[in-house]
Write a protein that holds these residues in place. Structure first.
Motif, PDB file in Angstrom:
ATOM      1  N   VAL A  92       4.961  -3.505  -1.246  1.00 44.23           N
ATOM      2  CA  VAL A  92       4.647  -3.840  -2.639  1.00 44.23           C
ATOM      3  C   VAL A  92       3.962  -2.669  -3.343  1.00 44.23           C
ATOM      4  O   VAL A  92       4.352  -2.270  -4.449  1.00 44.23           O
ATOM      5  N   ILE A  93       2.944  -2.098  -2.708  1.00 48.02           N
ATOM      6  CA  ILE A  93       2.207  -1.005  -3.345  1.00 48.02           C
ATOM      7  C   ILE A  93       3.102   0.215  -3.535  1.00 48.02           C
ATOM      8  O   ILE A  93       3.063   0.881  -4.578  1.00 48.02           O
ATOM      9  N   ASP A 144     -14.731  -2.937  -1.071  1.00 48.09           N
ATOM     10  CA  ASP A 144     -13.318  -2.694  -0.832  1.00 48.09           C
ATOM     11  C   ASP A 144     -12.455  -3.667  -1.633  1.00 48.09           C
ATOM     12  O   ASP A 144     -11.478  -3.266  -2.274  1.00 48.09           O
ATOM     13  N   LEU A 145     -12.825  -4.947  -1.626  1.00 52.18           N
ATOM     14  CA  LEU A 145     -12.061  -5.937  -2.392  1.00 52.18           C
ATOM     15  C   LEU A 145     -12.153  -5.658  -3.893  1.00 52.18           C
ATOM     16  O   LEU A 145     -11.151  -5.764  -4.613  1.00 52.18           O
ATOM     17  N   ARG A 146     -13.335  -5.281  -4.372  1.00 56.53           N
ATOM     18  CA  ARG A 146     -13.481  -4.961  -5.791  1.00 56.53           C
ATOM     19  C   ARG A 146     -12.702  -3.700  -6.158  1.00 56.53           C
ATOM     20  O   ARG A 146     -12.100  -3.610  -7.234  1.00 56.53           O
ATOM     21  N   PHE A 147     -12.753  -2.731  -5.257  1.00 60.13           N
ATOM     22  CA  PHE A 147     -12.029  -1.473  -5.487  1.00 60.13           C
ATOM     23  C   PHE A 147     -10.545  -1.731  -5.712  1.00 60.13           C
ATOM     24  O   PHE A 147      -9.975  -1.294  -6.720  1.00 60.13           O
ATOM     25  N   TRP A 148      -9.912  -2.456  -4.809  1.00 60.01           N
ATOM     26  CA  TRP A 148      -8.477  -2.689  -4.926  1.00 60.01           C
ATOM     27  C   TRP A 148      -8.152  -3.600  -6.101  1.00 60.01           C
ATOM     28  O   TRP A 148      -7.133  -3.424  -6.771  1.00 60.01           O
ATOM     29  N   ARG A 149      -9.018  -4.575  -6.364  1.00 64.71           N
ATOM     30  CA  ARG A 149      -8.768  -5.465  -7.508  1.00 64.71           C
ATOM     31  C   ARG A 149      -8.828  -4.691  -8.814  1.00 64.71           C
ATOM     32  O   ARG A 149      -7.967  -4.848  -9.688  1.00 64.71           O
ATOM     33  N   GLY A 156      -0.974  -3.226 -13.807  1.00 70.16           N
ATOM     34  CA  GLY A 156      -0.715  -3.942 -15.042  1.00 70.16           C
ATOM     35  C   GLY A 156       0.065  -5.220 -14.853  1.00 70.16           C
ATOM     36  O   GLY A 156       0.678  -5.728 -15.794  1.00 70.16           O
ATOM     37  N   ASN A 157       0.081  -5.770 -13.616  1.00 64.22           N
ATOM     38  CA  ASN A 157       0.799  -7.009 -13.333  1.00 64.22           C
ATOM     39  C   ASN A 157      -0.121  -7.920 -12.534  1.00 64.22           C
ATOM     40  O   ASN A 157      -0.382  -7.679 -11.350  1.00 64.22           O
ATOM     41  N   THR A 158      -0.642  -8.965 -13.181  1.00 64.06           N
ATOM     42  CA  THR A 158      -1.633  -9.816 -12.525  1.00 64.06           C
ATOM     43  C   THR A 158      -1.058 -10.582 -11.336  1.00 64.06           C
ATOM     44  O   THR A 158      -1.772 -10.870 -10.384  1.00 64.06           O
ATOM     45  N   TYR A 159       0.226 -10.905 -11.384  1.00 66.97           N
ATOM     46  CA  TYR A 159       0.836 -11.642 -10.273  1.00 66.97           C
ATOM     47  C   TYR A 159       0.866 -10.790  -9.011  1.00 66.97           C
ATOM     48  O   TYR A 159       0.532 -11.256  -7.911  1.00 66.97           O
ATOM     49  N   ILE A 160       1.248  -9.522  -9.158  1.00 64.46           N
ATOM     50  CA  ILE A 160       1.261  -8.612  -8.014  1.00 64.46           C
ATOM     51  C   ILE A 160      -0.157  -8.378  -7.520  1.00 64.46           C
ATOM     52  O   ILE A 160      -0.425  -8.385  -6.311  1.00 64.46           O
ATOM     53  N   ARG A 166      -4.892 -11.482  -2.115  1.00 63.52           N
ATOM     54  CA  ARG A 166      -4.855 -12.497  -1.054  1.00 63.52           C
ATOM     55  C   ARG A 166      -4.567 -11.844   0.298  1.00 63.52           C
ATOM     56  O   ARG A 166      -5.188 -12.183   1.305  1.00 63.52           O
ATOM     57  N   LEU A 167      -3.641 -10.877   0.308  1.00 64.45           N
ATOM     58  CA  LEU A 167      -3.334 -10.176   1.557  1.00 64.45           C
ATOM     59  C   LEU A 167      -4.562  -9.438   2.088  1.00 64.45           C
ATOM     60  O   LEU A 167      -4.810  -9.419   3.300  1.00 64.45           O
ATOM     61  N   ARG A 168      -5.329  -8.825   1.178  1.00 66.24           N
ATOM     62  CA  ARG A 168      -6.499  -8.075   1.634  1.00 66.24           C
ATOM     63  C   ARG A 168      -7.564  -9.002   2.198  1.00 66.24           C
ATOM     64  O   ARG A 168      -8.229  -8.681   3.189  1.00 66.24           O
ATOM     65  N   MET A 169      -7.758 -10.152   1.557  1.00 65.82           N
ATOM     66  CA  MET A 169      -8.724 -11.110   2.088  1.00 65.82           C
ATOM     67  C   MET A 169      -8.284 -11.623   3.458  1.00 65.82           C
ATOM     68  O   MET A 169      -9.100 -11.777   4.372  1.00 65.82           O
ATOM     69  N   GLN A 170      -6.986 -11.869   3.620  1.00 65.24           N
ATOM     70  CA  GLN A 170      -6.486 -12.312   4.909  1.00 65.24           C
ATOM     71  C   GLN A 170      -6.659 -11.221   5.970  1.00 65.24           C
ATOM     72  O   GLN A 170      -7.002 -11.504   7.120  1.00 65.24           O
ATOM     73  N   SER A 171      -6.439  -9.964   5.565  1.00 67.54           N
ATOM     74  CA  SER A 171      -6.616  -8.842   6.494  1.00 67.54           C
ATOM     75  C   SER A 171      -8.060  -8.749   6.964  1.00 67.54           C
ATOM     76  O   SER A 171      -8.332  -8.535   8.152  1.00 67.54           O
TER      77      SER A 171
END
Length: 237
Positions: A92-93, A144-149, A156-160, A166-171
């Protein structure tokens, strides 16, 4: 009165979800340990309804599992699951940044329009990288979560962005039981946040891809070491 009550309940639901998410990511709520709506409601001194809603929210995010007879428990991910998370994130990234940086002149325009947002991202990067180098998991996970968010503003796409978050939190939910309390934890943590921001700010596509490639390689190397039985082991701390 009705609207106010609804807002209050919604806010309480979010507060409980946030608190429990922090417990999971800190490793204080562990896989295989079941808990009920009633137990959580009593712990926080609230009614069952917002607790139940918060638990189902976290289940939808992949952090919890519900059991019809025993209540809820933290979802336990395998090394194979973690590999899939890394692979999904990279696909995705890579697609997102390829679109930004492969268009003629588009990267400079996109980055230039978001310079103010990148100032905040740069601060998050500094704190995250510092925490990773010192092995401070509690600080690192939050930054880390704030950085990526916040870096998601470039997308520019909130869905992505929501999907990746969610993937990062699961990781992190997978990683924390292995990392918590390990003396050599710094060796397991990626700290390339500042290099990535610098490459993005310079609109340097090859440099961005190089940092991201190192990021994915780090995650897969992490999985290889775990699969080979290399410590850290789950349950430390």
């Amino acid at each position: 009165m009705g609207v106010g009550a609804g807002v209050t309940r919604s806010t309480l639901r979010q507060q409980i979800a946030d608190a429990l998410r922090d417990e999971v990511l800190a490793g204080r709520l562990r896989p295989r340990v079941a808990f009920t709506v009633k137990q959580i409601a009593e712990q926080y001194g609230v009614s069952a309804t917002p607790v139940r809603e918060a638990l189902f929210d976290l289940s939808a995010q992949g952090l919890l599992e519900s059991d019809q007879h025993r209540g809820f428990r933290v979802r336990e991910y395998t090394v194979a699951d973690y590999r899939s998370m890394v692979a999904a994130r990279s696909l995705v990234i890579d697609g997102v940044f390829r679109k930004v940086f492969d268009g003629t002149g588009s990267a400079s325009a996109v980055i230039g329009a978001r310079q103010a947002a990148l100032v905040s991202v740069r601060r998050r990067a500094e704190e995250a990288a510092r925490a990773a180098r010192s092995g401070d998991l509690d600080i690192l996970i939050g930054y880390d979560l704030r950085f990526w968010r916040e870096l998601g503003v470039v997308i520019g796409n909130t869905y992505i962005n929501d999907f990746l978050q969610r993937l990062r939190m699961q990781s992190w939910a997978f990683s924390v039981p292995y990392l918590r309390g390990d003396a050599d934890v710094c060796d397991w943590l990626w700290n390339g946040h500042q290099e990535l921001v610098a490459a993005i700010t310079a609109a340097d596509g090859p440099a961005v891809r190089a940092v991201l490639d190192a990021y994915y390689a780090h995650g897969l190397s992490w999985a290889d070491r775990l699969a080979a039985g290399d410590p850290p082991h789950p349950g430390h701390g």
